[in-house]
Design a protein around this motif. Structure first.
Motif: not given
Length: 168
Positions: A147-162
């Protein structure tokens, strides 16, 4: 039993389930606290609250989920509180646990929210032994990592993680 094709026919089983839930709440409270006064208060409050009857009156399937979850919890509490030192208590355990599983399966068939009840009983079973606590801790670490990885993962060109999700 065919009760007909009118409003009373599909509301009757829900009302019966609501009454049985109030009775099962009394029994569960009596098992957990061993005081009749507390169990009577819980039974009385569940009857005068009207939630069981209101949900059954409008034909919601939550009454069946609640009934089967409460039945499983009552049986589980009865087995859990009894020491398993004698052969007779082991036999009671072996006969009761399949009924607990059947009841939780029926609750899950009625509504998926019963998965949380199944998880709670699984946690109670795991906490009882040292190996179970290690397995539970490893599972919690794994879920937190994913869940932490999912919260920090950002698609290319997207805004910062959650970051709020990660903070929580």
């Amino acid at each position: 039993i065919d009760t007909g094709r009118h409003d009373f026919a599909w509301r009757l089983p829900g009302v019966v389930a609501g009454v049985l839930m109030a009775l099962l709440l009394y029994v569960l409270t009596r098992l957990l606290f061993r005081r009749r006064s507390i169990a009577l208060i819980v039974g009385f409050l569940s009857l005068v609250d009207g939630m069981f009857f209101a949900q059954s009156r409008i034909g919601m399937n939550d009454t069946y989920v609640g009934l089967f979850i409460l039945l499983a919890y009552v049986l589980f509490a009865a087995v859990w509180k009894r020491p398993r030192s004698t052969r007779r208590s082991w036999l009671a355990f072996a006969l009761t646990m399949p009924v607990v599983g059947l009841s939780l399966g029926l609750a899950l068939a009625a509504k998926w929210v019963a998965a949380y009840a199944i998880g709670a009983l699984g946690i109670l079973v795991l906490i009882r032994s040292v190996l179970g606590r290690v397995i539970l801790l490893a599972g919690l670490v794994l879920v937190t990592t994913v869940l932490g990885y999912m919260g920090l993962w950002v698609p290319d060109g997207g805004p910062g993680g959650n970051l709020l999700f990660l903070l929580i």
